[in-house]
Design a protein around this motif. Sequence first.
Motif, PDB file in Angstrom:
ATOM      1  N   LEU A   1       0.854  -0.903  -0.019  1.00 16.54           N
ATOM      2  CA  LEU A   1      -0.034  -0.575   0.220  1.00 16.54           C
ATOM      3  C   LEU A   1       0.706   1.675   0.205  1.00 16.54           C
ATOM      4  O   LEU A   1       1.918   1.294   0.507  1.00 16.54           O
ATOM      5  CB  LEU A   1      -0.695   0.099   1.057  1.00 16.54           C
ATOM      6  CG  LEU A   1      -1.991  -1.410   1.093  1.00 16.54           C
ATOM      7  CD1 LEU A   1      -2.421  -1.171   2.692  1.00 16.54           C
ATOM      8  CD2 LEU A   1      -2.994  -1.283   0.401  1.00 16.54           C
ATOM      9  N   SER A   2       0.174   1.844  -1.340  1.00 13.34           N
ATOM     10  CA  SER A   2       0.726   3.293  -0.829  1.00 13.34           C
ATOM     11  C   SER A   2       0.030   4.039   1.130  1.00 13.34           C
ATOM     12  O   SER A   2      -0.108   3.238   1.591  1.00 13.34           O
ATOM     13  CB  SER A   2       0.322   4.180  -1.645  1.00 13.34           C
ATOM     14  OG  SER A   2      -0.354   5.083  -0.990  1.00 13.34           O
ATOM     15  N   TYR A   3       1.146   5.278   0.656  1.00 13.86           N
ATOM     16  CA  TYR A   3       2.073   6.000   2.052  1.00 13.86           C
ATOM     17  C   TYR A   3      -0.119   6.419   1.901  1.00 13.86           C
ATOM     18  O   TYR A   3      -1.263   6.499   3.494  1.00 13.86           O
ATOM     19  CB  TYR A   3       2.255   7.132   1.829  1.00 13.86           C
ATOM     20  CG  TYR A   3       4.011   6.700   2.925  1.00 13.86           C
ATOM     21  CD1 TYR A   3       4.018   5.598   2.614  1.00 13.86           C
ATOM     22  CD2 TYR A   3       4.535   7.373   3.370  1.00 13.86           C
ATOM     23  CE1 TYR A   3       5.296   5.695   2.899  1.00 13.86           C
ATOM     24  CE2 TYR A   3       6.182   7.267   4.000  1.00 13.86           C
ATOM     25  CZ  TYR A   3       6.223   6.426   3.705  1.00 13.86           C
ATOM     26  OH  TYR A   3       7.600   6.156   3.518  1.00 13.86           O
ATOM     27  N   ARG A   4      -0.711   6.918   1.058  1.00 16.40           N
ATOM     28  CA  ARG A   4      -2.091   7.789   1.016  1.00 16.40           C
ATOM     29  C   ARG A   4      -3.171   6.715   1.298  1.00 16.40           C
ATOM     30  O   ARG A   4      -4.056   6.959   2.359  1.00 16.40           O
ATOM     31  CB  ARG A   4      -2.127   8.149  -0.257  1.00 16.40           C
ATOM     32  CG  ARG A   4      -1.246   9.576  -0.019  1.00 16.40           C
ATOM     33  CD  ARG A   4      -1.924   9.954  -1.998  1.00 16.40           C
ATOM     34  NE  ARG A   4      -1.243  11.960  -2.036  1.00 16.40           N
ATOM     35  CZ  ARG A   4      -0.684  12.318  -0.864  1.00 16.40           C
ATOM     36  NH1 ARG A   4      -2.231  12.454   0.581  1.00 16.40           N
ATOM     37  NH2 ARG A   4      -0.229  13.751  -0.597  1.00 16.40           N
ATOM     38  N   GLN A   5      -2.570   5.442   0.462  1.00 16.73           N
ATOM     39  CA  GLN A   5      -4.235   4.310   0.736  1.00 16.73           C
ATOM     40  C   GLN A   5      -3.674   3.754   2.839  1.00 16.73           C
ATOM     41  O   GLN A   5      -4.857   3.983   3.384  1.00 16.73           O
ATOM     42  CB  GLN A   5      -3.521   2.918   0.647  1.00 16.73           C
ATOM     43  CG  GLN A   5      -3.384   3.111  -1.269  1.00 16.73           C
ATOM     44  CD  GLN A   5      -3.060   1.941  -2.081  1.00 16.73           C
ATOM     45  OE1 GLN A   5      -1.858   1.611  -2.045  1.00 16.73           O
ATOM     46  NE2 GLN A   5      -4.024   1.397  -3.491  1.00 16.73           N
ATOM     47  N   ILE A   6      -2.349   3.801   2.895  1.00 16.26           N
ATOM     48  CA  ILE A   6      -2.785   3.655   4.651  1.00 16.26           C
ATOM     49  C   ILE A   6      -3.195   4.526   5.576  1.00 16.26           C
ATOM     50  O   ILE A   6      -3.768   4.530   6.397  1.00 16.26           O
ATOM     51  CB  ILE A   6      -1.258   3.884   5.022  1.00 16.26           C
ATOM     52  CG1 ILE A   6      -0.909   2.166   4.587  1.00 16.26           C
ATOM     53  CG2 ILE A   6      -0.687   3.114   6.562  1.00 16.26           C
ATOM     54  CD1 ILE A   6       0.950   2.105   4.589  1.00 16.26           C
ATOM     55  N   HIS A   7      -3.269   6.040   5.190  1.00 17.56           N
ATOM     56  CA  HIS A   7      -3.625   6.892   5.171  1.00 17.56           C
ATOM     57  C   HIS A   7      -5.422   7.070   5.891  1.00 17.56           C
ATOM     58  O   HIS A   7      -6.099   7.196   6.768  1.00 17.56           O
ATOM     59  CB  HIS A   7      -3.368   8.043   4.980  1.00 17.56           C
ATOM     60  CG  HIS A   7      -4.010   9.987   5.626  1.00 17.56           C
ATOM     61  ND1 HIS A   7      -4.386   9.831   6.695  1.00 17.56           N
ATOM     62  CD2 HIS A   7      -5.383   9.928   4.779  1.00 17.56           C
ATOM     63  CE1 HIS A   7      -5.523  11.199   6.710  1.00 17.56           C
ATOM     64  NE2 HIS A   7      -6.198  10.615   4.983  1.00 17.56           N
ATOM     65  N   ALA A   8      -5.854   6.341   4.388  1.00 14.81           N
ATOM     66  CA  ALA A   8      -6.972   6.128   4.321  1.00 14.81           C
ATOM     67  C   ALA A   8      -7.681   4.980   5.458  1.00 14.81           C
ATOM     68  O   ALA A   8      -8.674   5.153   5.787  1.00 14.81           O
ATOM     69  CB  ALA A   8      -8.157   5.602   3.345  1.00 14.81           C
ATOM     70  N   ILE A   9      -6.918   3.933   5.424  1.00 16.80           N
ATOM     71  CA  ILE A   9      -6.663   2.546   5.911  1.00 16.80           C
ATOM     72  C   ILE A   9      -7.236   3.303   8.132  1.00 16.80           C
ATOM     73  O   ILE A   9      -7.991   2.393   8.399  1.00 16.80           O
ATOM     74  CB  ILE A   9      -6.039   1.588   5.912  1.00 16.80           C
ATOM     75  CG1 ILE A   9      -6.701   0.971   4.175  1.00 16.80           C
ATOM     76  CG2 ILE A   9      -6.456   0.444   7.151  1.00 16.80           C
ATOM     77  CD1 ILE A   9      -5.372   0.043   3.969  1.00 16.80           C
ATOM     78  N   THR A  10      -6.299   3.977   8.282  1.00 16.66           N
ATOM     79  CA  THR A  10      -5.902   3.897   9.462  1.00 16.66           C
ATOM     80  C   THR A  10      -6.023   5.185  10.620  1.00 16.66           C
ATOM     81  O   THR A  10      -6.263   5.481  11.008  1.00 16.66           O
ATOM     82  CB  THR A  10      -4.078   3.761  10.088  1.00 16.66           C
ATOM     83  OG1 THR A  10      -3.859   4.825   9.433  1.00 16.66           O
ATOM     84  CG2 THR A  10      -3.504   2.633   9.420  1.00 16.66           C
ATOM     85  N   GLY A  11      -6.080   6.402   8.774  1.00 16.54           N
ATOM     86  CA  GLY A  11      -6.472   7.749   9.377  1.00 16.54           C
ATOM     87  C   GLY A  11      -5.087   8.111  10.216  1.00 16.54           C
ATOM     88  O   GLY A  11      -4.962   9.603  10.650  1.00 16.54           O
TER      89      GLY A  11
END
Length: 105
Positions: free
Chosen positions: A57-67
């Motif tokens: 996952l990209s950082y942006r995808q991780i951000h979307a998952i975790t906040g």
Amino acid sequence: MEQHHKDNQVIDVFDALLHLKSRDEAEKFFKDLCTPQELNALRERWRVCQLLENGELSYRQIHAITGASLTTIGRVARFLNEEPHQGYRAILGKIKDKDKTEEQT
């Protein structure tokens, strides 16, 4: 002199952690030790670490998952991959080894 005293107090916390024998004990200890916000930050960083380790996952995808903020994700990535402590790597390795052992039984 004051810094040395603070370092010893941090070591006392680490030593206390070594006495935890179960998930229940750890949960109770951390609920007493940390505020809900601190626990959330720990949970968030650990989840980010696991997702980064997966590598898909990209950082942006991780951000979307975790906040988690992109700054937090970048910091976890730096400690996971560049910093000398390798604490994340040590625990990830132990979990991976345990999972392999359980699969073999």
